[in-house]
Design a protein around this motif. Structure first.
Motif, PDB file in Angstrom:
ATOM      1  N   HIS A 129       0.418  -1.637   0.273  1.00  0.00           N
ATOM      2  CA  HIS A 129       0.029  -0.198  -0.036  1.00  0.00           C
ATOM      3  C   HIS A 129       0.956   1.134  -0.295  1.00  0.00           C
ATOM      4  CE1 HIS A 129      -3.496   2.132   1.937  1.00  0.00           C
ATOM      5  NE2 HIS A 129      -3.188   2.401   0.968  1.00  0.00           N
ATOM      6  N   PRO A 139       4.495   0.884  -7.574  1.00  0.00           N
ATOM      7  CA  PRO A 139       3.944  -0.712  -8.008  1.00  0.00           C
ATOM      8  C   PRO A 139       4.359  -0.304  -9.772  1.00  0.00           C
ATOM      9  CG  PRO A 139       2.593   0.290  -7.327  1.00  0.00           C
ATOM     10  CD  PRO A 139       3.066   1.403  -7.096  1.00  0.00           C
ATOM     11  N   THR A 157      -1.322  -4.429  -4.993  1.00  0.00           N
ATOM     12  CA  THR A 157      -0.690  -2.533  -4.945  1.00  0.00           C
ATOM     13  C   THR A 157      -2.297  -1.680  -5.226  1.00  0.00           C
ATOM     14  OG1 THR A 157      -0.080  -2.278  -7.659  1.00  0.00           O
ATOM     15  CG2 THR A 157       1.419  -3.389  -6.024  1.00  0.00           C
ATOM     16  N   ILE A 158      -1.825  -0.476  -4.648  1.00  0.00           N
ATOM     17  CA  ILE A 158      -2.787  -0.333  -3.721  1.00  0.00           C
ATOM     18  C   ILE A 158      -1.644   1.011  -3.419  1.00  0.00           C
ATOM     19  CG2 ILE A 158      -4.761   0.561  -2.045  1.00  0.00           C
ATOM     20  CD1 ILE A 158      -5.590  -1.605  -1.987  1.00  0.00           C
ATOM     21  N   LEU A 159      -2.592   1.923  -4.300  1.00  0.00           N
ATOM     22  CA  LEU A 159      -2.399   3.726  -4.078  1.00  0.00           C
ATOM     23  C   LEU A 159      -3.284   4.833  -2.754  1.00  0.00           C
ATOM     24  CD1 LEU A 159      -0.615   6.106  -5.327  1.00  0.00           C
ATOM     25  CD2 LEU A 159      -1.900   6.554  -6.804  1.00  0.00           C
ATOM     26  N   GLY A 203       1.988   5.766 -10.695  1.00  0.00           N
ATOM     27  CA  GLY A 203       0.706   4.947  -9.841  1.00  0.00           C
ATOM     28  C   GLY A 203      -0.397   4.978 -10.379  1.00  0.00           C
ATOM     29  N   SER A 207      -1.164   0.838 -10.378  1.00  0.00           N
ATOM     30  CA  SER A 207      -1.784   0.020  -9.185  1.00  0.00           C
ATOM     31  C   SER A 207      -2.908  -0.096  -9.418  1.00  0.00           C
ATOM     32  CB  SER A 207      -2.268   1.292  -8.239  1.00  0.00           C
ATOM     33  OG  SER A 207      -1.042   2.210  -7.890  1.00  0.00           O
ATOM     34  N   ASP A 208      -3.183  -2.104  -8.648  1.00  0.00           N
ATOM     35  CA  ASP A 208      -4.676  -2.441  -8.816  1.00  0.00           C
ATOM     36  C   ASP A 208      -5.433  -1.798  -7.908  1.00  0.00           C
ATOM     37  OD1 ASP A 208      -3.769  -4.935  -9.809  1.00  0.00           O
ATOM     38  OD2 ASP A 208      -2.956  -4.903  -7.930  1.00  0.00           O
ATOM     39  N   ILE A 210      -6.679   2.706  -6.587  1.00  0.00           N
ATOM     40  CA  ILE A 210      -6.810   3.799  -6.070  1.00  0.00           C
ATOM     41  C   ILE A 210      -7.517   4.424  -5.206  1.00  0.00           C
ATOM     42  CG2 ILE A 210      -6.182   6.030  -7.282  1.00  0.00           C
ATOM     43  CD1 ILE A 210      -6.569   3.295  -9.982  1.00  0.00           C
TER      44      ILE A 210
END
Ligand code: ADP
Ligand code: GLC
Length: 478
Positions: A129, A139, A157-159, A203, A207-208, A210
């Motif tokens: 994260h 990411p 991944t998380i942003l 990002g 990212s997967d 957001i």
């Protein structure tokens, strides 16, 4: 689930604003929900003064263009969170956390080292994260540079965008020279933003999931007017884009157990405590009280926070005999203007330029009103803290401020008014809000009715952390 947060600041080690609060409190709330949480952040010089056991974990080289820089990783455990601090004297042994010509290169190093540091954790995380521009490239690094490393294969991944004004705008050569990424990512448009390379945009693309830090700010970011240039790329990721409201840390922000204030209190003792805490606040600033309301502000001094409006309004508040107290630091020009204001109203205007936790607590407890007329505000923690202390926030209806304030508009209704708000970003708008504040203040019974509603609001992290957890699960099921 194993979660690794990566951010440029986090409590209890380093804080310049709400980001540090959120990374820490969210991690704590996730740990309380039995998740395994690590935080990776830079080992700034100031951290060396803190009293925590730091254990050396390992070290490795990062190629930064023609130079090679060494990254040393240290570990500390605080509140069931595993902190991994990335140390490098050249980049982080400096007086301040930010504000250097080479910040782009400093945080490029941090992002590269933090990604590699994932392999030094007890176990590889399920979720990485990342927060804001300093970590937003990670990411992309995972997808492009670690794609054939099996240890990274399952990571999602998380942003989280805390501040869309900072986009991590770098020269194009950073892509190849520092990040070792293919130059064609720029031509493909994946990382290009207004003629430069933006880590934040990368990002959003890679990212997967957001998120941003309030539902209203999420909607604003999808519009041309409020999107700060990111609306088109966020529209492209709309289905994976969420707004989750921040909470505040009830351990730190609790008037009943606050050791920084002279009189601790709860809802039923608010009135008497307010007077004592106010007298103490004015004493700290060496000010005289002429019977008017006390307006307080704790803020980074920057255009985002509506400081130009505050400057104008403070003059008018002071000329009517009210008190104005400020704690903040930031743009030098704004700092100087407040110093001038103090010299003009030496016995009613208090200015403290700098960062000071104790004084912040005293302002939240001792003011009648808390000013936060932000131009934009992704979430804002200060208005929630003020409410928690029974101090009414005066805000502009934007982002998280719109999500947290039920504005008093001249009448107390069943809606649960708990603050004051205005719409238009101009001095007329703020004048209107101050007019409402004075009206409320003149009727102390009404003032305390509204203040007590504010105090009872629930901004605990538990429910927001639950929402993040659901998003992590969603990412893992992708
Ligand atoms: P932002 O992150 O945009 O600065 P927030 O409202 O989310 O705004 O968070 C600001 C946090 O930083 C609050 O906890 C506030 O009390 C704290 N803060 C800001 N400036 C100072 C200062 N000069 N001294 C102490 N605390 C500060
Ligand atoms: C940013 C935003 C602020 C938000 C904080 C924590 O600094 O300016 O609105 O509360 O991040 O998410």
């Amino acid at each position: 689930m194993k979660v690794a947060m990566i951010a440029s600041e986090a409590l209890p080690f380093a804080k310049s604003g709400g980001l540090a609060d959120v990374v820490y409190s969210l991690s704590r709330a996730l740990a309380a929900k039995k998740q395994n949480v690590s935080i990776i952040m830079p080992y700034y010089q100031q951290i060396e003064n803190k009293q925590y056991d730091m254990n050396y974990v390992g070290e490795f080289d990062i190629k930064m263009s023609w130079r090679v820089q060494r990254a040393r990783i240290y570990h500390a455990q605080v509140d069931r969170i595993d902190y991994y601090l990335v140390s490098n004297d050249y980049y982080f042994r400096r007086e301040k956390m930010y504000g250097y010509m080479d910040d782009g290169e400093r945080f490029a190093f941090f992002a590269l080292a933090a990604t590699e540091a994932l392999t030094y954790l007890d176990a590889m995380p399920d979720i990485v994260h990342v927060h804001d521009w300093q970590a937003a490239i990670i990411p992309t690094l995972i997808h492009e540079n670690y794609y054939n490393d099996a240890r990274f294969a399952k990571i999602k991944t998380i942003l989280t965008i805390h501040n869309p004004a900072f986009k991590g705008m770098l020269d194009r050569y950073f892509l190849t020279d520092f990040f070792n990424l293919p130059d064609y990512l720029y031509d493909m448009g994946k990382v290009r933003f207004e003629g430069m390379f933006s880590t934040l945009k990368s990002g959003i693309i890679y990212s997967d999931i957001i998120t941003t830090v309030s539902p209203t700010h999420k909607e604003e970011l999808l519009t041309r007017e409020g999107g700060q240039g990111l609306d088109t790329v966020l529209e492209y990721r709309r289905l994976d884009f969420y707004g989750i409201l921040n909470g505040i840390d009830y351990g730190e922000w609790n008037p009943l157990h606050d050791h920084y204030i002279v009189k601790r209190y709860n809802v039923s003792s608010l009135e008497s405590a307010k007077h004592l805490n106010q007298a103490d606040l004015l004493r700290c600033y060496n000010l005289h009280w002429y019977g008017g309301p006390v307006y307080g502000i704790v803020s980074r001094l920057t255009w985002q926070k509506g400081i130009d409006l505050v400057l104008d309004e403070a003059r008018s508040i002071l000329s009517k005999g009210g008190n104005f107290v400020l704690l903040g630091s930031g743009e030098r020009e704004l700092e100087q203007k407040f110093e001038v204001l103090r010299s003009q109203y030496p016995d009613t205007c208090g200015i403290y330029i700098g960062y000071n936790d104790q004084l912040a607590h005293k302002i939240y407890a001792g003011s009648d009103f808390f000013l936060m007329p932000s131009l934009f505000e992704p979430c804002g923690l200060s208005q929630m803290i003020a409410q928690r202390y029974g101090t009414l926030p005066i805000v502009r209806k934007t982002g998280g401020l719109a999500d947290t304030i039920v504005p008093y508009d001249g009448r107390i209704t069943s809606l649960g008014e708990d603050g004051i708000a205005f719409e238009d970003y101009n001095i007329g708008g703020l004048d209107y809000a101050i007019y409402r504040a004075e009206e409320l203040y003149r009727n102390q019974e009404n003032y305390y009715r509204v203040a007590k509603v504010a105090m009872k609001k629930n901004y605990s992290w538990s429910s927001s952390a639950g929402k993040y957890l659901k998003l992590y699960q969603k990412a893992l099921s992708k």
